[in-house]
Scaffold this motif. Structure first.
Motif, PDB file in Angstrom:
ATOM      1  N   LEU A  19       0.803  -1.223   0.000  1.00 25.16           N
ATOM      2  CA  LEU A  19       0.000   0.000   0.000  1.00 25.16           C
ATOM      3  C   LEU A  19       0.835   1.273   0.000  1.00 25.16           C
ATOM      4  O   LEU A  19       0.295   2.360   0.187  1.00 25.16           O
ATOM      5  CB  LEU A  19      -0.955  -0.004   1.201  1.00 25.16           C
ATOM      6  CG  LEU A  19      -2.028  -1.085   1.158  1.00 25.16           C
ATOM      7  CD1 LEU A  19      -2.798  -1.134   2.471  1.00 25.16           C
ATOM      8  CD2 LEU A  19      -2.972  -0.841  -0.006  1.00 25.16           C
ATOM      9  N   GLY A  20       2.129   1.151  -0.229  1.00 25.29           N
ATOM     10  CA  GLY A  20       3.004   2.324  -0.293  1.00 25.29           C
ATOM     11  C   GLY A  20       4.179   2.172   0.632  1.00 25.29           C
ATOM     12  O   GLY A  20       4.025   1.688   1.751  1.00 25.29           O
ATOM     13  N   ALA A  21       5.340   2.591   0.150  1.00 28.36           N
ATOM     14  CA  ALA A  21       6.564   2.415   0.929  1.00 28.36           C
ATOM     15  C   ALA A  21       7.240   3.742   1.290  1.00 28.36           C
ATOM     16  O   ALA A  21       8.269   3.734   1.946  1.00 28.36           O
ATOM     17  CB  ALA A  21       7.542   1.523   0.172  1.00 28.36           C
ATOM     18  N   GLN A  22       6.683   4.848   0.863  1.00 31.83           N
ATOM     19  CA  GLN A  22       7.294   6.148   1.128  1.00 31.83           C
ATOM     20  C   GLN A  22       6.635   6.810   2.347  1.00 31.83           C
ATOM     21  O   GLN A  22       5.410   6.710   2.531  1.00 31.83           O
ATOM     22  CB  GLN A  22       7.148   7.062  -0.090  1.00 31.83           C
ATOM     23  CG  GLN A  22       7.858   6.525  -1.331  1.00 31.83           C
ATOM     24  CD  GLN A  22       9.348   6.350  -1.092  1.00 31.83           C
ATOM     25  OE1 GLN A  22      10.005   7.215  -0.520  1.00 31.83           O
ATOM     26  NE2 GLN A  22       9.886   5.214  -1.516  1.00 31.83           N
ATOM     27  N   PRO A  23       7.417   7.493   3.190  1.00 35.25           N
ATOM     28  CA  PRO A  23       6.872   8.112   4.404  1.00 35.25           C
ATOM     29  C   PRO A  23       5.618   8.970   4.191  1.00 35.25           C
ATOM     30  O   PRO A  23       4.714   8.921   5.037  1.00 35.25           O
ATOM     31  CB  PRO A  23       8.042   8.935   4.942  1.00 35.25           C
ATOM     32  CG  PRO A  23       9.250   8.173   4.480  1.00 35.25           C
ATOM     33  CD  PRO A  23       8.880   7.649   3.110  1.00 35.25           C
ATOM     34  N   PRO A  24       5.509   9.734   3.095  1.00 33.51           N
ATOM     35  CA  PRO A  24       4.289  10.542   2.955  1.00 33.51           C
ATOM     36  C   PRO A  24       2.998   9.715   2.960  1.00 33.51           C
ATOM     37  O   PRO A  24       1.948  10.213   3.360  1.00 33.51           O
ATOM     38  CB  PRO A  24       4.474  11.249   1.605  1.00 33.51           C
ATOM     39  CG  PRO A  24       5.961  11.336   1.441  1.00 33.51           C
ATOM     40  CD  PRO A  24       6.485  10.054   2.041  1.00 33.51           C
ATOM     41  N   VAL A  25       3.069   8.455   2.547  1.00 36.36           N
ATOM     42  CA  VAL A  25       1.878   7.595   2.558  1.00 36.36           C
ATOM     43  C   VAL A  25       1.353   7.472   3.984  1.00 36.36           C
ATOM     44  O   VAL A  25       0.159   7.659   4.242  1.00 36.36           O
ATOM     45  CB  VAL A  25       2.201   6.203   1.963  1.00 36.36           C
ATOM     46  CG1 VAL A  25       1.050   5.235   2.185  1.00 36.36           C
ATOM     47  CG2 VAL A  25       2.547   6.315   0.493  1.00 36.36           C
ATOM     48  N   ALA A  26       2.230   7.160   4.924  1.00 34.56           N
ATOM     49  CA  ALA A  26       1.820   7.003   6.319  1.00 34.56           C
ATOM     50  C   ALA A  26       1.408   8.343   6.920  1.00 34.56           C
ATOM     51  O   ALA A  26       0.372   8.434   7.594  1.00 34.56           O
ATOM     52  CB  ALA A  26       2.940   6.380   7.141  1.00 34.56           C
ATOM     53  N   TYR A  27       2.193   9.375   6.674  1.00 28.24           N
ATOM     54  CA  TYR A  27       1.887  10.671   7.270  1.00 28.24           C
ATOM     55  C   TYR A  27       0.579  11.255   6.750  1.00 28.24           C
ATOM     56  O   TYR A  27      -0.192  11.852   7.517  1.00 28.24           O
ATOM     57  CB  TYR A  27       3.040  11.653   7.083  1.00 28.24           C
ATOM     58  CG  TYR A  27       4.182  11.368   8.024  1.00 28.24           C
ATOM     59  CD1 TYR A  27       4.049  11.614   9.389  1.00 28.24           C
ATOM     60  CD2 TYR A  27       5.382  10.835   7.567  1.00 28.24           C
ATOM     61  CE1 TYR A  27       5.085  11.347  10.272  1.00 28.24           C
ATOM     62  CE2 TYR A  27       6.421  10.555   8.435  1.00 28.24           C
ATOM     63  CZ  TYR A  27       6.266  10.825   9.794  1.00 28.24           C
ATOM     64  OH  TYR A  27       7.288  10.550  10.663  1.00 28.24           O
ATOM     65  N   ARG A  28       0.288  11.088   5.466  1.00 36.07           N
ATOM     66  CA  ARG A  28      -0.986  11.583   4.926  1.00 36.07           C
ATOM     67  C   ARG A  28      -2.165  10.816   5.527  1.00 36.07           C
ATOM     68  O   ARG A  28      -3.184  11.408   5.873  1.00 36.07           O
ATOM     69  CB  ARG A  28      -1.004  11.482   3.399  1.00 36.07           C
ATOM     70  CG  ARG A  28      -0.246  12.612   2.722  1.00 36.07           C
ATOM     71  CD  ARG A  28      -0.526  12.647   1.237  1.00 36.07           C
ATOM     72  NE  ARG A  28      -0.021  11.466   0.559  1.00 36.07           N
ATOM     73  CZ  ARG A  28       1.054  11.431  -0.211  1.00 36.07           C
ATOM     74  NH1 ARG A  28       1.750  12.524  -0.443  1.00 36.07           N
ATOM     75  NH2 ARG A  28       1.435  10.321  -0.782  1.00 36.07           N
ATOM     76  N   ALA A  29      -2.016   9.502   5.653  1.00 32.54           N
ATOM     77  CA  ALA A  29      -3.084   8.696   6.248  1.00 32.54           C
ATOM     78  C   ALA A  29      -3.303   9.106   7.708  1.00 32.54           C
ATOM     79  O   ALA A  29      -4.447   9.281   8.144  1.00 32.54           O
ATOM     80  CB  ALA A  29      -2.758   7.208   6.148  1.00 32.54           C
ATOM     81  N   LEU A  30      -2.225   9.256   8.457  1.00 30.63           N
ATOM     82  CA  LEU A  30      -2.339   9.644   9.865  1.00 30.63           C
ATOM     83  C   LEU A  30      -2.942  11.033  10.008  1.00 30.63           C
ATOM     84  O   LEU A  30      -3.774  11.271  10.892  1.00 30.63           O
ATOM     85  CB  LEU A  30      -0.973   9.574  10.553  1.00 30.63           C
ATOM     86  CG  LEU A  30      -0.443   8.159  10.778  1.00 30.63           C
ATOM     87  CD1 LEU A  30       1.030   8.193  11.151  1.00 30.63           C
ATOM     88  CD2 LEU A  30      -1.264   7.431  11.833  1.00 30.63           C
TER      89      LEU A  30
END
Length: 159
Positions: free
Chosen positions: A65-76
């Motif tokens: 579902l994505g490996a770049q930090p912005p993926v997690a930060y945008r979801a959070l």
């Protein structure tokens, strides 16, 4: 004030109810609970422990579902703004909201041993902080209350 986190409960129902509330809240408010956002919420709901953004990212990446930090930060960021998650400042980590859609002034009880977190929905209406704010003519919009100690299970564990 109700506290969720340390007490035994039906966690399967807890997660299912929270996801159902999130779906309803998004539908009612025109928000998009994308597959990445939904999975991030599911990961946070999986346990009553706070996760760092990179812990979440590792799970998302493992699932493609994505490996770049912005993926997690945008979801959070979405989850926090929607009221589905909270940032635990002391741990620089995130936890799913235990009172999804109903939380006004959360307080967090953080176990220093096992890192589990219980959330209590508090009110300022009768507290000393509210009295001080009223006296100063200040309107409180947001508070972060975090207490560190030992949960019931860790208190019973010999050191």
């Amino acid at each position: 004030m109700s506290t969720i986190g340390f007490a035994p409960h039906d966690h399967g129902s807890c997660v299912a109810d929270a996801l159902q509330k999130a779906d309803r809240h998004c539908a009612d408010n025109g928000l998009r609970l994308t597959p990445v956002r939904r999975r991030a919420l599911e990961i946070l709901l999986a346990d009553h422990r706070a996760l760092g953004a990179y812990d979440l990212l590792a799970d998302l990446a493992a699932e493609g579902l994505g490996a770049q930090p912005p993926v997690a930060y945008r979801a959070l960021d979405f989850l926090v703004k929607a009221g589905f998650a909270h940032k635990i400042e002391a741990l620089n980590a995130y936890i799913a909201c235990a009172h999804l859609g109903e939380c006004q002034m959360p307080a967090f009880l953080i176990c220093r041993a096992c890192k589990s977190v219980a959330e209590a929905d508090t009110t300022l209406a009768k507290g000393r902080l509210n009295e001080a704010a009223v006296e100063a003519g200040f309107q409180i919009e947001r508070t972060v209350v975090e207490a560190e100690g030992l949960c019931p299970a860790c208190q019973d564990t010999p050191a």
